[in-house]
Design a protein around this motif. Structure first.
Motif, PDB file in Angstrom:
ATOM      1  N   ARG A  85      21.657  38.856  43.645  1.00  0.00           N
ATOM      2  CA  ARG A  85      22.681  38.200  42.827  1.00  0.00           C
ATOM      3  C   ARG A  85      22.530  38.570  41.348  1.00  0.00           C
ATOM      4  O   ARG A  85      23.521  38.834  40.662  1.00  0.00           O
ATOM      5  CB  ARG A  85      22.604  36.683  43.008  1.00  0.00           C
TER       6      ARG A  85
ATOM      7  N   ASP B 190      25.138  40.550  38.978  1.00  0.00           N
ATOM      8  CA  ASP B 190      25.671  40.009  37.719  1.00  0.00           C
ATOM      9  C   ASP B 190      25.485  40.996  36.572  1.00  0.00           C
ATOM     10  O   ASP B 190      26.373  41.165  35.730  1.00  0.00           O
ATOM     11  CB  ASP B 190      24.977  38.685  37.376  1.00  0.00           C
TER      12      ASP B 190
ATOM     13  N   HIS C 261      29.857  32.213  40.486  1.00  0.00           N
ATOM     14  CA  HIS C 261      29.478  33.245  39.514  1.00  0.00           C
ATOM     15  C   HIS C 261      29.982  32.825  38.141  1.00  0.00           C
ATOM     16  O   HIS C 261      31.105  32.345  38.009  1.00  0.00           O
ATOM     17  CB  HIS C 261      30.113  34.594  39.857  1.00  0.00           C
ATOM     18  N   ARG C 262      29.130  33.033  37.143  1.00  0.00           N
ATOM     19  CA  ARG C 262      29.633  32.851  35.775  1.00  0.00           C
ATOM     20  C   ARG C 262      30.754  33.855  35.513  1.00  0.00           C
ATOM     21  O   ARG C 262      31.717  33.566  34.812  1.00  0.00           O
ATOM     22  CB  ARG C 262      28.484  33.051  34.773  1.00  0.00           C
ATOM     23  N   GLN C 263      30.594  35.036  36.095  1.00  0.00           N
ATOM     24  CA  GLN C 263      31.595  36.083  35.965  1.00  0.00           C
ATOM     25  C   GLN C 263      31.658  36.807  37.308  1.00  0.00           C
ATOM     26  O   GLN C 263      30.745  37.514  37.694  1.00  0.00           O
ATOM     27  CB  GLN C 263      31.229  37.061  34.854  1.00  0.00           C
TER      28      GLN C 263
ATOM     29  N   PRO D  14      32.077  39.418  40.024  1.00  0.00           N
ATOM     30  CA  PRO D  14      32.162  40.877  39.993  1.00  0.00           C
ATOM     31  C   PRO D  14      33.532  41.362  40.473  1.00  0.00           C
ATOM     32  O   PRO D  14      34.114  40.792  41.402  1.00  0.00           O
ATOM     33  CB  PRO D  14      31.054  41.316  40.960  1.00  0.00           C
TER      34      PRO D  14
END
Length: 299
Positions: free
Chosen positions: A71, A75, A277-279, A281
């Motif tokens: 992970r 990221d 996810h913070r961002q 993919p």
């Protein structure tokens, strides 16, 4: 070797099952690989790998660390991708898990079009119908059918699968065709389904108008695997309930017979799940969009 490079090395060892293969893949001396793993285990205070004469396997702690590494590296790649040209195509590898028959009938046949659209994405596909620990196993997303337990995962609804109640033609010849729910209690049997997670035997469910009715029938067999469930029905051991797409061939051939069509089982939600996810993919975002598109056309 910095920490990110050490993580990349560790994930390759786990995936290839060999120090030597990982060293060759990354063009590193074997001694560097061994030294890096020893330093990594010392820093974490845990044994990550079990070494045998034939293969290297992750310990329980190693499996957990592997999931975190996958992970984190994803990221990092996603952050770097944001600074590439806006026109760059999504790229990288995804680990996914799909329901077995849905993958074979719907998703895998559609993959050539996906790869034509996204040629820089690679897929590592697992097929199962049971629980997958995304965080521990480093899986990017799964498609699941049915009600889901509360979790920290992000879920995106795709639609609902219609279900059917059925029995084999041989069962119907022996026991007759039930015309009402009350008929079920007059000498009929079920192939009992036990949840693989709770081990609780689930009753048959029927929709009477907008109300859900449960019926518990006696049965000589109880199973918790989809293939065994189907095999028991085909052997004439009792009544069962399946998503309609899964039994379409058996119904068309006459080997299986639908019963109680006026009071069908409730439909099953279909959901794609992935870790928060913070961002997110780009490769995961476009793949999830594709899943919703392909499965949605079938529902």
């Amino acid at each position: 070797m910095d920490r990110l490079d050490a993580m990349r090395l560790f994930t390759r060892i786990v995936e290839l099952g060999s120090f030597t293969a990982a060293a060759d893949h990354l063009n590193l001396p074997r001694a560097t690989v061994t030294h890096t793993v020893k330093r990594l285990e010392a820093r974490l205070g845990a044994q990550l790998l079990q070494r045998t004469t034939r293969r290297v396997r992750a310990t329980r702690e190693g499996e957990a660390y592997y999931g975190h590494c996958v992970r984190l590296l994803a990221d990092v790649e996603a952050v770097e991708a944001d600074f590439r040209q806006a026109s760059a195509q999504p790229r990288g590898r995804l680990r996914i898990d799909l329901p077995t028959l849905m993958a074979r009938l719907w998703l895998i046949p559609a993959l050539p079009a996906f790869f034509a659209r996204y040629p820089l994405i690679d897929l590592d596909i697992g097929t199962s119908d049971g629980f997958v620990d995304l965080l521990r196993e480093g899986v990017d997303c799964v498609v699941r059918v049915g009600q889901l337990p509360d979790s920290s995962l992000v879920g995106r609804s795709i639609g609902n699968l219609g279900q059917v109640s059925l029995a084999s033609a041989s069962y119907i010849r022996r026991h007759g065709t039930p015309r009402t729910l009350a008929d079920l209690l007059k000498g009929h049997y079920a192939v009992n389904w036990a949840s693989p997670t709770t081990h609780r035997v689930e009753p048959l469910e029927f929709m009477v108008g907008r109300k859900r009715r449960e019926v518990t029938l006696p049965g000589q067999v109880t199973v918790s695997g989809v293939e065994a469930y189907m095999a028991c029905v085909e052997a004439g051991l009792g009544i069962a309930q399946f998503p309609r797409y899964r039994v379409a061939d058996g119904l068309a051939s006459g080997q299986l017979k639908e019963i109680l069509s006026s009071t069908p089982p409730p439909s099953l939600p279909v959901t794609v799940l992935y870790p928060p996810h913070r961002q997110m993919p780009a490769r995961l975002r476009v793949f999830v969009d594709w899943l919703v598109e392909v499965i949605g056309k079938q529902l």
